[in-house]
Design a protein around this motif. Structure first.
Motif, PDB file in Angstrom:
ATOM      1  N   GLN A  47      -7.611   7.658  -2.919  1.00 18.53           N
ATOM      2  CA  GLN A  47      -7.220   8.924  -3.537  1.00 18.53           C
ATOM      3  C   GLN A  47      -7.334  10.112  -2.601  1.00 18.53           C
ATOM      4  O   GLN A  47      -6.718  11.143  -2.831  1.00 18.53           O
ATOM      5  N   ALA A  48      -8.092   9.961  -1.531  1.00 14.30           N
ATOM      6  CA  ALA A  48      -8.246  11.050  -0.569  1.00 14.30           C
ATOM      7  C   ALA A  48      -6.944  11.237   0.213  1.00 14.30           C
ATOM      8  O   ALA A  48      -6.185  10.294   0.424  1.00 14.30           O
ATOM      9  N   ASP A  49      -6.694  12.475   0.641  1.00 12.27           N
ATOM     10  CA  ASP A  49      -5.506  12.742   1.462  1.00 12.27           C
ATOM     11  C   ASP A  49      -5.562  11.960   2.775  1.00 12.27           C
ATOM     12  O   ASP A  49      -4.563  11.417   3.226  1.00 12.27           O
ATOM     13  N   SER A  50      -6.728  11.930   3.394  1.00 11.56           N
ATOM     14  CA  SER A  50      -6.917  11.154   4.617  1.00 11.56           C
ATOM     15  C   SER A  50      -8.404  10.849   4.771  1.00 11.56           C
ATOM     16  O   SER A  50      -9.256  11.550   4.233  1.00 11.56           O
ATOM     17  N   VAL A  51      -8.692   9.789   5.506  1.00 11.44           N
ATOM     18  CA  VAL A  51     -10.075   9.393   5.780  1.00 11.44           C
ATOM     19  C   VAL A  51     -10.201   9.081   7.258  1.00 11.44           C
ATOM     20  O   VAL A  51      -9.223   8.746   7.933  1.00 11.44           O
ATOM     21  N   LEU A  52     -11.420   9.178   7.767  1.00 14.02           N
ATOM     22  CA  LEU A  52     -11.657   8.896   9.173  1.00 14.02           C
ATOM     23  C   LEU A  52     -11.526   7.395   9.426  1.00 14.02           C
ATOM     24  O   LEU A  52     -12.176   6.579   8.777  1.00 14.02           O
ATOM     25  N   GLN A  53     -10.643   7.046  10.349  1.00 16.40           N
ATOM     26  CA  GLN A  53     -10.454   5.663  10.774  1.00 16.40           C
ATOM     27  C   GLN A  53     -10.539   5.650  12.290  1.00 16.40           C
ATOM     28  O   GLN A  53      -9.595   6.062  12.968  1.00 16.40           O
ATOM     29  N   TYR A  54     -11.663   5.217  12.784  1.00 17.69           N
ATOM     30  CA  TYR A  54     -11.991   5.280  14.195  1.00 17.69           C
ATOM     31  C   TYR A  54     -12.013   6.737  14.637  1.00 17.69           C
ATOM     32  O   TYR A  54     -12.877   7.484  14.235  1.00 17.69           O
ATOM     33  N   SER A  55     -11.058   7.189  15.410  1.00 17.23           N
ATOM     34  CA  SER A  55     -11.088   8.578  15.887  1.00 17.23           C
ATOM     35  C   SER A  55      -9.999   9.424  15.248  1.00 17.23           C
ATOM     36  O   SER A  55      -9.792  10.557  15.666  1.00 17.23           O
ATOM     37  N   ASP A  56      -9.288   8.898  14.260  1.00 17.47           N
ATOM     38  CA  ASP A  56      -8.195   9.624  13.612  1.00 17.47           C
ATOM     39  C   ASP A  56      -8.442   9.755  12.111  1.00 17.47           C
ATOM     40  O   ASP A  56      -9.083   8.914  11.500  1.00 17.47           O
ATOM     41  N   PHE A  57      -7.876  10.784  11.534  1.00 16.29           N
ATOM     42  CA  PHE A  57      -7.834  10.914  10.081  1.00 16.29           C
ATOM     43  C   PHE A  57      -6.438  10.526   9.629  1.00 16.29           C
ATOM     44  O   PHE A  57      -5.446  11.038  10.140  1.00 16.29           O
ATOM     45  N   LYS A  58      -6.366   9.582   8.711  1.00 22.78           N
ATOM     46  CA  LYS A  58      -5.077   9.163   8.176  1.00 22.78           C
ATOM     47  C   LYS A  58      -5.286   8.555   6.790  1.00 22.78           C
ATOM     48  O   LYS A  58      -6.414   8.254   6.414  1.00 22.78           O
ATOM     49  N   PRO A  59      -4.215   8.375   6.016  1.00 22.86           N
ATOM     50  CA  PRO A  59      -4.350   7.796   4.686  1.00 22.86           C
ATOM     51  C   PRO A  59      -4.929   6.381   4.755  1.00 22.86           C
ATOM     52  O   PRO A  59      -4.650   5.632   5.693  1.00 22.86           O
ATOM     53  N   TYR A  60      -5.739   6.043   3.774  1.00 25.37           N
ATOM     54  CA  TYR A  60      -6.350   4.717   3.672  1.00 25.37           C
ATOM     55  C   TYR A  60      -5.410   3.816   2.899  1.00 25.37           C
ATOM     56  O   TYR A  60      -5.281   3.933   1.685  1.00 25.37           O
ATOM     57  N   ARG A  61      -4.692   2.946   3.590  1.00 27.04           N
ATOM     58  CA  ARG A  61      -3.696   2.079   2.960  1.00 27.04           C
ATOM     59  C   ARG A  61      -3.722   0.669   3.548  1.00 27.04           C
ATOM     60  O   ARG A  61      -2.780   0.232   4.195  1.00 27.04           O
ATOM     61  N   PRO A  62      -4.809  -0.097   3.343  1.00 24.24           N
ATOM     62  CA  PRO A  62      -4.845  -1.449   3.887  1.00 24.24           C
ATOM     63  C   PRO A  62      -3.823  -2.361   3.201  1.00 24.24           C
ATOM     64  O   PRO A  62      -3.658  -2.320   1.982  1.00 24.24           O
ATOM     65  N   GLU A  63      -3.133  -3.164   3.981  1.00 23.58           N
ATOM     66  CA  GLU A  63      -2.081  -4.039   3.455  1.00 23.58           C
ATOM     67  C   GLU A  63      -2.607  -5.049   2.441  1.00 23.58           C
ATOM     68  O   GLU A  63      -1.896  -5.413   1.509  1.00 23.58           O
ATOM     69  N   ASN A  64      -3.844  -5.508   2.603  1.00 27.41           N
ATOM     70  CA  ASN A  64      -4.355  -6.543   1.712  1.00 27.41           C
ATOM     71  C   ASN A  64      -4.584  -6.046   0.283  1.00 27.41           C
ATOM     72  O   ASN A  64      -4.805  -6.854  -0.614  1.00 27.41           O
ATOM     73  N   LEU A  65      -4.496  -4.762   0.041  1.00 30.35           N
ATOM     74  CA  LEU A  65      -4.638  -4.242  -1.321  1.00 30.35           C
ATOM     75  C   LEU A  65      -3.319  -3.708  -1.875  1.00 30.35           C
ATOM     76  O   LEU A  65      -3.287  -3.088  -2.923  1.00 30.35           O
ATOM     77  N   ALA A  66      -2.222  -3.986  -1.204  1.00 24.89           N
ATOM     78  CA  ALA A  66      -0.925  -3.446  -1.609  1.00 24.89           C
ATOM     79  C   ALA A  66      -0.524  -3.833  -3.024  1.00 24.89           C
ATOM     80  O   ALA A  66       0.086  -3.051  -3.734  1.00 24.89           O
ATOM     81  N   GLY A  67      -0.847  -5.030  -3.467  1.00 29.01           N
ATOM     82  CA  GLY A  67      -0.454  -5.469  -4.801  1.00 29.01           C
ATOM     83  C   GLY A  67      -1.546  -5.373  -5.836  1.00 29.01           C
ATOM     84  O   GLY A  67      -1.405  -5.879  -6.952  1.00 29.01           O
ATOM     85  N   HIS A  68      -2.648  -4.735  -5.493  1.00 27.95           N
ATOM     86  CA  HIS A  68      -3.770  -4.648  -6.425  1.00 27.95           C
ATOM     87  C   HIS A  68      -3.427  -3.706  -7.579  1.00 27.95           C
ATOM     88  O   HIS A  68      -2.909  -2.617  -7.371  1.00 27.95           O
ATOM     89  N   THR A  69      -3.721  -4.146  -8.799  1.00 27.64           N
ATOM     90  CA  THR A  69      -3.347  -3.359  -9.974  1.00 27.64           C
ATOM     91  C   THR A  69      -4.048  -2.000 -10.029  1.00 27.64           C
ATOM     92  O   THR A  69      -3.455  -1.036 -10.500  1.00 27.64           O
ATOM     93  N   ALA A  70      -5.265  -1.909  -9.534  1.00 29.65           N
ATOM     94  CA  ALA A  70      -5.966  -0.621  -9.556  1.00 29.65           C
ATOM     95  C   ALA A  70      -5.295   0.391  -8.647  1.00 29.65           C
ATOM     96  O   ALA A  70      -5.334   1.592  -8.897  1.00 29.65           O
TER      97      ALA A  70
END
Length: 61
Positions: A27-50
């Motif tokens: 739900q956050a606009d972006s999160v820290l991922q290593y040295s960058d801030f970007k949206p949290y969108r892991p592929e393994n949760l793409a079809g998750h109902t939540a």
């Protein structure tokens, strides 16, 4: 040759329980991922109902 049946991993279910922090990161606009801030969108949760019920798109990007 014997056939071994493997039970599906319940964590692969599209309605498996998610920790609340996972949804907070989605739900956050972006999160820290290593040295960058970007949206949290892991592929393994793409079809998750939540996730899909919240209208979140751009998975894996």
């Amino acid at each position: 040759m014997a056939v071994q049946l493997v039970e599906p991993d319940p964590r692969d279910s599209p309605d498996a329980p998610l920790h609340p922090s996972v949804l907070q990161r989605y739900q956050a606009d972006s999160v820290l991922q290593y040295s960058d801030f970007k949206p949290y969108r892991p592929e393994n949760l793409a079809g998750h109902t939540a996730v899909t019920s919240k209208g979140i798109t751009n998975i894996g990007g």
